[in-house]
Write an enzyme that holds these catalytic residues in place. Structure first.
Site, mmCIF file in Angstrom:
data_model
loop_
_atom_site.group_PDB
_atom_site.id
_atom_site.type_symbol
_atom_site.label_atom_id
_atom_site.label_comp_id
_atom_site.label_asym_id
_atom_site.label_seq_id
_atom_site.Cartn_x
_atom_site.Cartn_y
_atom_site.Cartn_z
ATOM 1 N N SER A 201 0.649 -1.113 0.119
ATOM 2 C CA SER A 201 0.205 -0.244 -0.144
ATOM 3 C C SER A 201 0.831 1.267 -0.018
ATOM 4 O O SER A 201 0.486 2.275 -0.681
ATOM 5 C CB SER A 201 -0.906 0.004 1.364
ATOM 6 O OG SER A 201 -1.770 -1.206 1.228
ATOM 7 N N HIS A 247 0.388 4.554 4.106
ATOM 8 C CA HIS A 247 -0.265 5.340 3.120
ATOM 9 C C HIS A 247 0.056 6.723 2.961
ATOM 10 O O HIS A 247 0.545 7.107 1.885
ATOM 11 C CB HIS A 247 -1.725 5.086 3.419
ATOM 12 C CG HIS A 247 -2.399 3.803 3.351
ATOM 13 N ND1 HIS A 247 -3.645 3.518 3.337
ATOM 14 C CD2 HIS A 247 -1.847 2.553 3.395
ATOM 15 C CE1 HIS A 247 -3.834 2.123 2.978
ATOM 16 N NE2 HIS A 247 -2.533 1.827 3.466
#
Length: 296
Positions: A201, A247
């Protein structure tokens, strides 16, 4: 005086394509003048190029010098398959996920991102703080569930392909790895030291940041990218068991590198592009050292 009626030229007089000899053609590469069929023609500013000349290879008789070879938007070399690196990255992620499924936690525990934690099975303290810096990298290729890897690989395919085509393979790989490492470093800095995390991610959010830079470079509509990014950030901060630090770190790193790669002045392009990558890596090292000093 009698004149014979002029018939159509004999098709057998046409040469065959240099890559497909059984296909007759009247089109030639404007650089090397080799015959090319419609499947091999690459549009150029003037006429058509063969695949070798379009890719800058020197196989053709008239291959262009490096300065005049076609380049990507960021100055990279144009590849025959603009999604090859993306396919390889997806393949590596899928292969390691299969290893995780077959070997189990004893494989994952050695490679996931964790700051510092006691591992009962090993009877020792493990983590980045113990000198296992490789976890910052290896965690980028591990996943915790079928849904986890499915969403990440779909995102990698959708975002990675256009970016690989715009940046070129080397710059695209630099973006991917630097973004992923930035996500891992921020996770290491902020998250609880015994909180494990894993997944691609961070690197994929780096692709989000670079995609925004690409859309801006093309003067295209930013709204779809912004909406998609906002939706993903909402999930990031509302769903449980998501390492939001990865993220955010990946997004910032990817945005910085993507903007530098796509907006660098032509005369200092490589210096600015790889300088931005180096800057992000320096930040990764600095954050890792700061957190290690706190934990040891």
């Amino acid at each position: 005086m009698d004149h014979a009626a002029a018939g159509p030229p004999d098709a057998r007089s046409l040469p065959g394509c240099y890559r497909h000899p059984d296909r007759e053609t009247g089109i030639r590469c404007t650089r090397c003048e080799r015959p090319i069929c419609p499947d091999c023609m690459v549009n150029a500013s003037v006429g058509f190029h063969c695949p070798d000349c379009a890719a800058g290879r020197t196989g053709g008789r008239g291959a262009a010098p490096a300065a005049s070879r076609p380049r990507t938007l960021a100055g990279g070399a144009i590849a025959d398959d603009p999604r090859l690196v993306t396919k390889v990255l997806i393949g590596v992620n899928l292969a390691l996920f299969l290893v995780q499924l077959s070997v189990g936690d004893r494989f994952t525990n050695h490679l996931e991102m964790i700051g510092r934690a006691y591992v009962p099975l090993l009877g020792s303290v493990e983590g980045v703080a113990e000198g296992q810096w490789y976890r910052l990298l290896t965690a980028m290729f591990l996943h915790g569930s079928y849904m986890h890897i499915l969403f990440n690989m779909l995102s990698l395919w959708w975002l990675g392909g256009p970016l690989e085509g715009a940046l070129g393979r080397v710059r695209y790989l630099a973006l991917y790895f630097c973004s992923g490492l930035a996500g891992s470093a921020l996770t290491y800095l902020i998250a609880e030291p015994n909180q494990p995390s894993l997944g691609a991610s961070g690197a994929i959010f780096g692709l989000f940041g670079a995609t925004a830079a690409l859309v801006r470079r093309l003067n295209a509509d930013m709204r779809p990218v912004v909406i998609l990014l906002v939706i993903n950030l909402v999930f990031t901060f509302t769903w449980a068991n998501i390492a939001w630090q990865a993220h955010v770190g990946g997004l910032v790193g990817g945005a910085v590198i993507g903007y530098a790669m796509l907006h660098a002045p032509r005369e200092r392009r490589a210096l600015v592009q790889y300088g931005a990558c180096a800057l992000v890596l320096v930040a990764v090292v600095a954050l890792t050292l700061v957190r290690t000093a706190q934990l040891t």
